[in-house]
Design a protein around this motif. Sequence first.
Motif, PDB file in Angstrom:
ATOM      1  N   LEU A  67      32.076  39.674  40.652  1.00 17.65           N
ATOM      2  CA  LEU A  67      33.381  39.838  41.169  1.00 17.65           C
ATOM      3  C   LEU A  67      33.544  40.447  42.533  1.00 17.65           C
ATOM      4  O   LEU A  67      34.198  40.163  43.224  1.00 17.65           O
ATOM      5  CB  LEU A  67      34.231  40.296  40.040  1.00 17.65           C
ATOM      6  CG  LEU A  67      35.730  40.241  40.578  1.00 17.65           C
ATOM      7  CD1 LEU A  67      36.363  38.714  40.822  1.00 17.65           C
ATOM      8  CD2 LEU A  67      36.655  40.883  39.334  1.00 17.65           C
ATOM      9  N   LYS A  91      32.429  38.247  45.198  1.00 18.86           N
ATOM     10  CA  LYS A  91      33.288  37.064  45.334  1.00 18.86           C
ATOM     11  C   LYS A  91      34.587  37.595  46.081  1.00 18.86           C
ATOM     12  O   LYS A  91      34.831  36.830  46.912  1.00 18.86           O
ATOM     13  CB  LYS A  91      33.820  36.494  43.919  1.00 18.86           C
ATOM     14  CG  LYS A  91      34.792  35.428  44.149  1.00 18.86           C
ATOM     15  CD  LYS A  91      34.081  34.126  44.900  1.00 18.86           C
ATOM     16  CE  LYS A  91      34.669  32.819  44.957  1.00 18.86           C
ATOM     17  NZ  LYS A  91      34.335  31.787  45.656  1.00 18.86           N
ATOM     18  N   LEU A  92      35.265  38.812  45.728  1.00 16.76           N
ATOM     19  CA  LEU A  92      36.431  39.193  46.526  1.00 16.76           C
ATOM     20  C   LEU A  92      35.984  39.650  47.949  1.00 16.76           C
ATOM     21  O   LEU A  92      36.872  39.157  48.764  1.00 16.76           O
ATOM     22  CB  LEU A  92      36.927  40.292  45.688  1.00 16.76           C
ATOM     23  CG  LEU A  92      37.252  40.094  44.343  1.00 16.76           C
ATOM     24  CD1 LEU A  92      37.860  41.491  43.622  1.00 16.76           C
ATOM     25  CD2 LEU A  92      38.530  39.023  44.399  1.00 16.76           C
ATOM     26  N   ALA A 125      38.208  37.790  51.220  1.00 16.98           N
ATOM     27  CA  ALA A 125      39.086  38.679  51.945  1.00 16.98           C
ATOM     28  C   ALA A 125      39.090  38.163  53.362  1.00 16.98           C
ATOM     29  O   ALA A 125      38.234  37.380  54.193  1.00 16.98           O
ATOM     30  CB  ALA A 125      38.491  40.105  52.267  1.00 16.98           C
ATOM     31  N   VAL A 132      34.738  47.083  46.770  1.00 17.30           N
ATOM     32  CA  VAL A 132      35.618  46.828  46.046  1.00 17.30           C
ATOM     33  C   VAL A 132      35.631  48.019  45.052  1.00 17.30           C
ATOM     34  O   VAL A 132      34.444  48.368  44.448  1.00 17.30           O
ATOM     35  CB  VAL A 132      35.373  45.474  45.345  1.00 17.30           C
ATOM     36  CG1 VAL A 132      36.616  45.265  44.106  1.00 17.30           C
ATOM     37  CG2 VAL A 132      35.557  44.551  46.284  1.00 17.30           C
ATOM     38  N   PHE A 176      45.857  35.270  46.058  1.00 22.27           N
ATOM     39  CA  PHE A 176      45.556  34.117  45.075  1.00 22.27           C
ATOM     40  C   PHE A 176      46.571  32.905  45.133  1.00 22.27           C
ATOM     41  O   PHE A 176      46.732  32.144  44.014  1.00 22.27           O
ATOM     42  CB  PHE A 176      44.860  34.550  43.594  1.00 22.27           C
ATOM     43  CG  PHE A 176      44.073  35.672  43.691  1.00 22.27           C
ATOM     44  CD1 PHE A 176      42.745  35.534  43.968  1.00 22.27           C
ATOM     45  CD2 PHE A 176      44.341  37.008  43.808  1.00 22.27           C
ATOM     46  CE1 PHE A 176      41.759  36.493  44.048  1.00 22.27           C
ATOM     47  CE2 PHE A 176      43.423  37.944  43.596  1.00 22.27           C
ATOM     48  CZ  PHE A 176      42.152  37.758  43.943  1.00 22.27           C
ATOM     49  N   LEU A 229      44.754  44.137  44.835  1.00 19.63           N
ATOM     50  CA  LEU A 229      44.722  43.168  43.999  1.00 19.63           C
ATOM     51  C   LEU A 229      45.066  43.269  42.665  1.00 19.63           C
ATOM     52  O   LEU A 229      44.502  44.014  42.164  1.00 19.63           O
ATOM     53  CB  LEU A 229      43.590  42.164  44.507  1.00 19.63           C
ATOM     54  CG  LEU A 229      42.964  41.910  46.087  1.00 19.63           C
ATOM     55  CD1 LEU A 229      41.491  41.146  45.935  1.00 19.63           C
ATOM     56  CD2 LEU A 229      43.859  41.190  46.616  1.00 19.63           C
ATOM     57  N   LEU A 262      44.916  37.715  39.820  1.00 17.35           N
ATOM     58  CA  LEU A 262      43.491  37.777  39.900  1.00 17.35           C
ATOM     59  C   LEU A 262      42.856  37.151  38.714  1.00 17.35           C
ATOM     60  O   LEU A 262      41.708  36.784  38.832  1.00 17.35           O
ATOM     61  CB  LEU A 262      43.163  39.359  40.084  1.00 17.35           C
ATOM     62  CG  LEU A 262      41.674  39.765  39.900  1.00 17.35           C
ATOM     63  CD1 LEU A 262      40.767  39.103  40.794  1.00 17.35           C
ATOM     64  CD2 LEU A 262      41.642  41.108  40.294  1.00 17.35           C
ATOM     65  N   LEU A 273      40.241  46.877  47.837  1.00 14.09           N
ATOM     66  CA  LEU A 273      39.365  46.363  49.013  1.00 14.09           C
ATOM     67  C   LEU A 273      39.348  47.583  50.128  1.00 14.09           C
ATOM     68  O   LEU A 273      40.489  47.637  50.573  1.00 14.09           O
ATOM     69  CB  LEU A 273      39.371  45.059  49.335  1.00 14.09           C
ATOM     70  CG  LEU A 273      38.633  43.967  48.514  1.00 14.09           C
ATOM     71  CD1 LEU A 273      39.458  43.826  47.125  1.00 14.09           C
ATOM     72  CD2 LEU A 273      38.938  42.641  49.136  1.00 14.09           C
ATOM     73  N   ILE A 278      39.396  32.455  39.344  1.00 16.08           N
ATOM     74  CA  ILE A 278      39.384  32.341  40.715  1.00 16.08           C
ATOM     75  C   ILE A 278      38.692  30.849  41.114  1.00 16.08           C
ATOM     76  O   ILE A 278      38.886  30.057  41.802  1.00 16.08           O
ATOM     77  CB  ILE A 278      38.534  33.332  41.598  1.00 16.08           C
ATOM     78  CG1 ILE A 278      39.370  34.542  41.568  1.00 16.08           C
ATOM     79  CG2 ILE A 278      38.242  32.849  43.145  1.00 16.08           C
ATOM     80  CD1 ILE A 278      38.526  35.721  42.160  1.00 16.08           C
TER      81      ILE A 278
END
Length: 458
Positions: free
Chosen positions: A97, A100-101, A105, A112, A264, A285, A289, A300, A339
């Motif tokens: 995760l 992925k975030l 971004a 993160v 999102f 976030l 999410l 982040l 996501i």
Amino acid sequence: MSNATDTLYARDITHHLHSYTDARMHEGVGPLAIERGDGVFVYDTEGRRYIEAMSGLWSAALGFSEVRLVEAAMTQMRKLPFYHTFTHKTHQPAVDLAEKLISLAPVPMSKVFFTNSGSEANDTVVKMVRYYNNARGLPLKKKVISRIGAYHGVTIAAASLTGLPNNHRAFDLPMMDIAHAMCPHHYRFGEPGESEEAFSDRLAKGLETLIQREGPDTVAAFIGEPLMAAGGVIVPPRGYWQKIQAVCRKYDILLVADEVVCGFGRTGNMFGSTTFGIEPDIMVLSKQLTSSYQPLAAVLINERIYQEIAGQSSTIGTFGHGFTASGHPVAAAVALENIKLIEERHLVEHAAEMGARLRAGLSQYADHPLIGEIRGVGFIAAVELVADKSEKTRFEPLRRVGSYFNARCQEHGMIVRNIGDSIAFCPPLVTTAEEVDLIINCFSKALEDTQRWLAQGH
């Protein structure tokens, strides 16, 4: 009311202290007890159906019955129901995760940090900002500037960032080192004849004046939602964020984008920062999410902030902050699947399309004498009710008319939220065109009811 429902009401009133509720009033009126969900609809214990036009709390992007999220949670529960991320420990869902975030971004981010809620995440930001500037040898640079009308959560630090009176009254807030700049609501606070661009200029100058008054060497960060949600769905005026960013850069002030509601797909892009041209140093976030199927939030940070934090943690021997459930494996697994579904089903684009349909439907009532402003972007909107359209006069007392309107919406089978006398809409991203039309139909009925009620002298 059935006996079972009556018993549930009695037990709730006896034992349950509710969030954002008049506790004394609740003793008399009791709760609306929701029993199940199906798509964008929820059902109470009496079987009545409501279209959930607020996504619960701005958050159920995939509605209330997405099987793949349930399966993702069950699969992870069987494999590893809990583990932590303290002292060099990790697990696959948290790693995946975080990766992925960072890839999603809108500007380069480095690391993160996971929490369980947006409030905890914003509280973490306040602590990180202090840690960061202590590491830089700037111990006075601790103040954070938020905005009047903003919402950033309910912990002591996050509630202090929040710029709403009822989040401060009787809690002895805000705490020290928090200041509030002007609210960027052109309809309410623009001067006669002042363009949005000129209003943005005035807000930026006001921010600079505030920084000078507080002392530039003491101001560490500016935090803002790209679009202010719980403050009334306030869309920033043209040029606002570019001008605010310029002031922050001038004074070495970190820019924090609170994307808890906007992230999102809510604003028609993956992030509100993209929609409004923001280049944040820190992003927060939560909510969509995981579609709120699990509690999870994320902070982040960019590489510059990370390097200072890493150096300070080496000097001290630890980064002394964290939560038992930070990066919880079940929550992280649900977020990854959430996501994936948003991307697979092109829900960001769908939200932009359905949002345009929602605003077009609401705009049919723009000339109605009770409607002062219709505002929104992407799939989030609000309608502000006024006593006098030409003068923008508010109803007195504030919230009375909005609360009545809200109750009429519920009676017609729709859950919305009145923020004062502004009626907010934030439907799930999966809402169809037919369901948007149902929202408009319920709104129309509630508007007619409210006009009749006011005409009767209430």
